[in-house]
Write a protein that holds these residues in place. Structure first.
Motif, PDB file in Angstrom:
ATOM      1  N   GLU A 179       0.843  -1.193   0.000  1.00 40.41           N
ATOM      2  CA  GLU A 179       0.000   0.000   0.000  1.00 40.41           C
ATOM      3  C   GLU A 179       0.879   1.243   0.000  1.00 40.41           C
ATOM      4  O   GLU A 179       2.030   1.211   0.431  1.00 40.41           O
ATOM      5  CB  GLU A 179      -0.961  -0.009   1.184  1.00 40.41           C
ATOM      6  N   ILE A 180       0.309   2.334  -0.488  1.00 44.09           N
ATOM      7  CA  ILE A 180       1.027   3.591  -0.616  1.00 44.09           C
ATOM      8  C   ILE A 180       0.361   4.608   0.304  1.00 44.09           C
ATOM      9  O   ILE A 180      -0.861   4.739   0.302  1.00 44.09           O
ATOM     10  CB  ILE A 180       1.001   4.081  -2.069  1.00 44.09           C
ATOM     11  N   VAL A 181       1.170   5.315   1.093  1.00 49.45           N
ATOM     12  CA  VAL A 181       0.667   6.340   1.996  1.00 49.45           C
ATOM     13  C   VAL A 181       1.353   7.649   1.631  1.00 49.45           C
ATOM     14  O   VAL A 181       2.578   7.691   1.512  1.00 49.45           O
ATOM     15  CB  VAL A 181       0.968   5.975   3.472  1.00 49.45           C
ATOM     16  N   GLY A 182       0.571   8.702   1.461  1.00 50.20           N
ATOM     17  CA  GLY A 182       1.142  10.009   1.158  1.00 50.20           C
ATOM     18  C   GLY A 182       0.223  10.794   0.254  1.00 50.20           C
ATOM     19  O   GLY A 182      -0.418  10.232  -0.638  1.00 50.20           O
ATOM     20  N   VAL A 183       0.169  12.093   0.455  1.00 48.01           N
ATOM     21  CA  VAL A 183      -0.689  12.954  -0.357  1.00 48.01           C
ATOM     22  C   VAL A 183      -0.134  13.002  -1.775  1.00 48.01           C
ATOM     23  O   VAL A 183       1.033  13.311  -1.996  1.00 48.01           O
ATOM     24  CB  VAL A 183      -0.752  14.380   0.239  1.00 48.01           C
ATOM     25  N   GLY A 184      -0.973  12.641  -2.749  1.00 53.91           N
ATOM     26  CA  GLY A 184      -0.549  12.654  -4.152  1.00 53.91           C
ATOM     27  C   GLY A 184       0.199  11.413  -4.582  1.00 53.91           C
ATOM     28  O   GLY A 184       0.517  11.280  -5.761  1.00 53.91           O
ATOM     29  N   TYR A 185       0.507  10.500  -3.678  1.00 55.54           N
ATOM     30  CA  TYR A 185       1.203   9.268  -4.031  1.00 55.54           C
ATOM     31  C   TYR A 185       0.174   8.289  -4.577  1.00 55.54           C
ATOM     32  O   TYR A 185      -0.859   8.046  -3.953  1.00 55.54           O
ATOM     33  CB  TYR A 185       1.875   8.647  -2.816  1.00 55.54           C
ATOM     34  N   ARG A 186       0.457   7.697  -5.754  1.00 57.20           N
ATOM     35  CA  ARG A 186      -0.483   6.735  -6.317  1.00 57.20           C
ATOM     36  C   ARG A 186       0.231   5.819  -7.294  1.00 57.20           C
ATOM     37  O   ARG A 186       1.376   6.064  -7.674  1.00 57.20           O
ATOM     38  CB  ARG A 186      -1.644   7.450  -6.992  1.00 57.20           C
ATOM     39  N   VAL A 187      -0.467   4.764  -7.686  1.00 55.40           N
ATOM     40  CA  VAL A 187       0.049   3.805  -8.652  1.00 55.40           C
ATOM     41  C   VAL A 187      -0.980   3.629  -9.763  1.00 55.40           C
ATOM     42  O   VAL A 187      -2.186   3.658  -9.515  1.00 55.40           O
ATOM     43  CB  VAL A 187       0.394   2.452  -7.977  1.00 55.40           C
ATOM     44  N   ILE A 188      -0.490   3.475 -10.990  1.00 55.79           N
ATOM     45  CA  ILE A 188      -1.346   3.279 -12.158  1.00 55.79           C
ATOM     46  C   ILE A 188      -0.873   2.017 -12.866  1.00 55.79           C
ATOM     47  O   ILE A 188       0.326   1.852 -13.103  1.00 55.79           O
ATOM     48  CB  ILE A 188      -1.256   4.478 -13.125  1.00 55.79           C
ATOM     49  N   ALA A 189      -1.802   1.136 -13.216  1.00 59.01           N
ATOM     50  CA  ALA A 189      -1.458  -0.083 -13.951  1.00 59.01           C
ATOM     51  C   ALA A 189      -1.320   0.254 -15.431  1.00 59.01           C
ATOM     52  O   ALA A 189      -2.230   0.807 -16.035  1.00 59.01           O
ATOM     53  CB  ALA A 189      -2.529  -1.138 -13.739  1.00 59.01           C
ATOM     54  N   LYS A 190      -0.180  -0.091 -16.006  1.00 57.72           N
ATOM     55  CA  LYS A 190       0.054   0.098 -17.443  1.00 57.72           C
ATOM     56  C   LYS A 190       0.033  -1.264 -18.138  1.00 57.72           C
ATOM     57  O   LYS A 190       0.788  -1.511 -19.057  1.00 57.72           O
ATOM     58  CB  LYS A 190       1.419   0.761 -17.679  1.00 57.72           C
ATOM     59  N   GLY A 191      -0.809  -2.174 -17.634  1.00 60.41           N
ATOM     60  CA  GLY A 191      -0.861  -3.555 -18.118  1.00 60.41           C
ATOM     61  C   GLY A 191      -0.581  -4.485 -16.955  1.00 60.41           C
ATOM     62  O   GLY A 191      -0.257  -4.028 -15.850  1.00 60.41           O
ATOM     63  N   LYS A 228       6.180  11.224   8.986  1.00 64.18           N
ATOM     64  CA  LYS A 228       4.787  11.270   8.541  1.00 64.18           C
ATOM     65  C   LYS A 228       4.282   9.907   8.080  1.00 64.18           C
ATOM     66  O   LYS A 228       3.109   9.740   7.820  1.00 64.18           O
ATOM     67  CB  LYS A 228       4.634  12.273   7.391  1.00 64.18           C
ATOM     68  N   GLY A 229       5.192   8.939   7.910  1.00 64.25           N
ATOM     69  CA  GLY A 229       4.799   7.599   7.484  1.00 64.25           C
ATOM     70  C   GLY A 229       4.555   7.486   5.995  1.00 64.25           C
ATOM     71  O   GLY A 229       3.981   6.506   5.538  1.00 64.25           O
ATOM     72  N   LYS A 230       5.008   8.473   5.206  1.00 65.36           N
ATOM     73  CA  LYS A 230       4.765   8.469   3.767  1.00 65.36           C
ATOM     74  C   LYS A 230       5.700   7.480   3.083  1.00 65.36           C
ATOM     75  O   LYS A 230       6.860   7.358   3.450  1.00 65.36           O
ATOM     76  CB  LYS A 230       4.997   9.871   3.196  1.00 65.36           C
ATOM     77  N   GLY A 231       5.175   6.804   2.069  1.00 68.27           N
ATOM     78  CA  GLY A 231       5.990   5.882   1.285  1.00 68.27           C
ATOM     79  C   GLY A 231       5.232   4.615   0.932  1.00 68.27           C
ATOM     80  O   GLY A 231       4.026   4.501   1.148  1.00 68.27           O
ATOM     81  N   VAL A 232       5.955   3.640   0.368  1.00 67.61           N
ATOM     82  CA  VAL A 232       5.385   2.349  -0.010  1.00 67.61           C
ATOM     83  C   VAL A 232       5.673   1.368   1.107  1.00 67.61           C
ATOM     84  O   VAL A 232       6.811   1.240   1.556  1.00 67.61           O
ATOM     85  CB  VAL A 232       5.996   1.844  -1.332  1.00 67.61           C
ATOM     86  N   ARG A 233       4.633   0.658   1.564  1.00 69.64           N
ATOM     87  CA  ARG A 233       4.809  -0.310   2.647  1.00 69.64           C
ATOM     88  C   ARG A 233       4.013  -1.556   2.351  1.00 69.64           C
ATOM     89  O   ARG A 233       3.100  -1.555   1.539  1.00 69.64           O
ATOM     90  CB  ARG A 233       4.399   0.290   3.982  1.00 69.64           C
ATOM     91  N   ALA A 258       1.261  -4.368   3.168  1.00 65.02           N
ATOM     92  CA  ALA A 258      -0.047  -4.279   3.824  1.00 65.02           C
ATOM     93  C   ALA A 258       0.088  -4.830   5.234  1.00 65.02           C
ATOM     94  O   ALA A 258       0.645  -5.910   5.447  1.00 65.02           O
ATOM     95  CB  ALA A 258      -1.085  -5.059   3.036  1.00 65.02           C
ATOM     96  N   GLY A 259      -0.376  -4.067   6.204  1.00 61.51           N
ATOM     97  CA  GLY A 259      -0.283  -4.502   7.594  1.00 61.51           C
ATOM     98  C   GLY A 259       1.024  -4.135   8.277  1.00 61.51           C
ATOM     99  O   GLY A 259       1.176  -4.377   9.478  1.00 61.51           O
ATOM    100  N   GLU A 260       1.978  -3.569   7.541  1.00 62.82           N
ATOM    101  CA  GLU A 260       3.260  -3.181   8.141  1.00 62.82           C
ATOM    102  C   GLU A 260       3.056  -1.968   9.043  1.00 62.82           C
ATOM    103  O   GLU A 260       2.376  -1.015   8.686  1.00 62.82           O
ATOM    104  CB  GLU A 260       4.263  -2.835   7.036  1.00 62.82           C
TER     105      GLU A 260
END
Length: 180
Positions: A89-101, A160-165, A167-169
């Motif tokens: 999961e990703i935490v952070g304002v504006g942080y996101r993931v997009i599938a390109k396939g 702030k805990g922002k970043g990729v972690r 799930a459950g971490e």
């Protein structure tokens, strides 16, 4: 005696295991995996048709490889039947993931540019939400390695805990600087 190493490995229906000396090849509904077993360890079938890992002596090297080998072969059997997944999961304002396939992800993680991640052979991605995605595959080590490399792009920071972690971490948070 290793408690893990002496456990037999059950072979479910639909799984074909081929033993050729030190090479073990497991073929199942999801794919094929092979592994070369380290030298002193032997693998064979017992009367019940299950796989059994044995060691010739109680040397330190043999003892350490016994349980490891049994776990690696067991993970191969599980991988070709059920497969493995790692949820992130990703935490952070504006942080996101997009599938390109199914084999490519594009991350926006606060850098000046998007980060594109390509999956190695045998690994696929699925994006549930813009902040949650899953890594799938049949090889446990490769799935874990891909997930760790994605997490490494932007590790969760302690303020702030922002970043990729995972799930459950749980991220240990630090208190910011004390103001006057």
């Amino acid at each position: 005696m290793s408690r893990i190493g002496r456990l037999p490995i059950a072979i479910p229906a639909g799984v074909d295991v081929k033993l050729d000396g030190q090479l073990v090849e497991v073929k199942g509904p999801k794919g094929t995996l092979s592994h070369t077993i380290a030298e002193p360890i032997r693998i064979g079938r017992n009367e019940a048709g299950e796989l059994e890992v044995t060691r010739p002596d109680d040397e330190r090297q043999s003892r350490s490889l016994h349980g490891l080998t049994r776990t690696l072969v067991s993970n191969m059997v599980t991988g070709v039947t059920a497969g493995y997944e790692k949820k992130l999961e990703i935490v952070g304002v504006g942080y996101r993931v997009i599938a390109k396939g199914p084999t490519q992800l594009e991350f926006n993680l606060g850098f000046s540019h998007p980060v594109v991640v390509n999956a190695p052979e045998g690994v696929t991605f699925s994006v549930e939400k813009p902040t949650a995605f899953t890594v799938y595959g049949i090889d446990k080590q490769v799935v874990g390695e891909v997930a760790a490399n994605i997490r490494k792009i932007r590790k969760p920071e302690p303020y702030k805990g922002k970043g990729v972690r995972y799930a459950g971490e749980r991220v240990r948070r630090k208190v910011g600087k004390a103001g006057k």
